[in-house]
Scaffold this active site. Sequence first.
Site, short mmCIF file in Angstrom:
data_model
loop_
_atom_site.label_atom_id
_atom_site.label_comp_id
_atom_site.label_asym_id
_atom_site.label_seq_id
_atom_site.Cartn_x
_atom_site.Cartn_y
_atom_site.Cartn_z
N GLY A 1 139.99 30.05 -59.15
CA GLY A 1 140.02 31.34 -58.45
C GLY A 1 138.61 31.84 -58.19
N SER A 2 138.48 33.14 -58.09
CA SER A 2 137.19 33.75 -57.74
C SER A 2 136.33 33.93 -58.99
CB SER A 2 137.42 35.12 -57.09
OG SER A 2 137.94 36.03 -58.06
N PRO A 3 135.00 34.01 -58.81
CA PRO A 3 134.12 34.30 -59.95
C PRO A 3 134.47 35.62 -60.64
CG PRO A 3 132.83 33.45 -58.11
CD PRO A 3 134.22 33.68 -57.59
N ARG A 4 134.88 36.62 -59.87
CA ARG A 4 135.22 37.92 -60.46
C ARG A 4 136.36 37.79 -61.46
NH1 ARG A 4 139.02 41.64 -59.82
NH2 ARG A 4 139.96 40.52 -58.08
N VAL A 5 137.43 37.15 -61.06
CA VAL A 5 138.58 36.97 -61.96
C VAL A 5 138.24 35.94 -63.03
CG1 VAL A 5 141.03 36.38 -62.12
CG2 VAL A 5 140.16 37.61 -60.11
N GLY A 6 137.41 34.95 -62.68
CA GLY A 6 137.01 33.96 -63.66
C GLY A 6 136.33 34.59 -64.87
N CYS B 1 137.81 26.66 -50.73
CA CYS B 1 136.68 27.01 -51.59
C CYS B 1 135.45 26.15 -51.33
CB CYS B 1 137.08 26.92 -53.06
SG CYS B 1 137.63 25.26 -53.56
N GLU C 1 137.19 26.74 -62.23
CA GLU C 1 136.95 26.22 -60.88
C GLU C 1 136.85 27.42 -59.95
OE1 GLU C 1 136.25 23.25 -60.10
OE2 GLU C 1 136.76 22.20 -61.96
#
Length: 491
Positions: free
Chosen positions: A214-219, A270, A236
């Site tokens: 997913g996104s870096p924010r949610v990561g 991505c 990832e």
Amino acid sequence: MDARRGCWKVPFRLVPLTLSRGAPFKMDPFSDTLQRLREAFRSGRTRPAEFRAAQLKGLGRFLQDHKKLLQEALAQDLHKPASESEMSEISLTQGEVTLALRNLRTWMKDEKVTKNLATQLDSAFIRKEPFGLVLIISPWNYPVNLTLVPLVGALAAGNCVVLKPSEISKNTEQVLAEVLPQYLDQNCFAVVQGGPEETGQLLKHKFDYIFFTGSPRVGKIVMAAATEHLTPITLELGGKNPCYVDDNCDPQTVANRVVWFRYYNMGQTCVAPDYVLCSPEMQERLLPAMQSAITRFYGDDPRSSPNLGRIINEKHFQRLQGLLGCGRVAIGGQSDERDRYIAPTVLVDVQQMEPVMQEEIFGPILPILNVRSLDEAIDFINRREKPLALYAFSTRNQVVKQVLDRTSSGNFGGNDGFMFMTLNSLPFGGVGNSGMGKYHGKFSFDTFSHHRACLLAHSGLEKLKGIRYPPYSVCRLRMLLMAMETRCTIL
């Protein structure tokens, strides 16, 4: 197992755990499911190669039996063309299953290691053990591939798995939740549905491994939750992937390749290039070539093309439409909110501080920024977060090699797009802000396996080992150090 249907039977009916969005939580809606899976793992059920192979075969049958159903769901969610569904979702996943089945016993074998003189009569090896209970959280943009390819590695490694597909690609989520469990042992596998609240509740539980895409924010949120239990994790993520185009290029060849992998899946990929770096002179040559490629690929009216997808939902459409105001539209720019359609778009005269250069675009918009030299392009790339993918185009091999040698990214493509994704002999993963860990092929098996260092010593031969014990002496110490340093294998 019911041989007629190829499905796993359990003594009582188990259905995938589904929580209605917006419904009040029970005290602990996941406890029973997780307990069931943990007990199955502790029993040793998932460890034998025969069981792992049976699960992989079940996953393969699911892909074969429900290929059309999956393609219909992908078309409903993303307007994804059948050819793209076949190529990037189903075929690649089936290839991972086939590879794992062909190599499973080899991957599982203990790996012998070199020994020193002090351990020459012992047995030293690495054992690949399953972690235990694994959580896989997947995204909406490739909801089959990015859910099931990690699952292949987790099953091959002998884990029990909780699968959390994205609720945004709701039709694909429904197929995975309702149909896939019929093909796997439901004592060892479960699908959880729901949105951010349910995922947050799930992450409060302890898992033995977490795999998130997913996104870096949610990561960062997932990683913080994993930290509470010291759970190992693969992230990832994504980022802004640069694409450098040298002056020494055939503009039409570059345009064909860049257009195809930028607008593939409507740009919701991505590893797609997020911006192009080139000289003003190359930009002038590249723009008409890109317009030509777009017309040849998608026709004079791309909106009516059966080969172009749609934006996943209204929220992402509005976000992307806001980015169309950056710079100047050189190609495309048309949009239709009712159809969630944005034309393949190229922006020029873009400033570095504009919103389109501050976030991953994840849509059919491609900014072009001008640089005066290769050195300036490399400096531009290196001053930003490390991307998931980086691309360089040039007829001069030394230019491509310089970009490769002087930058860092999760993956690299020279004179082509994300075809590295089709090679399960290559690891796929990010670095820095674009992620940590890797998978695909044997790399997936290794990711979901604990590599246990093992030394089995002889129960006798105590006189030989007596050199290690006190009282110490200079002579004994010298002999022991020599024995420990010698790298040889006689047995």
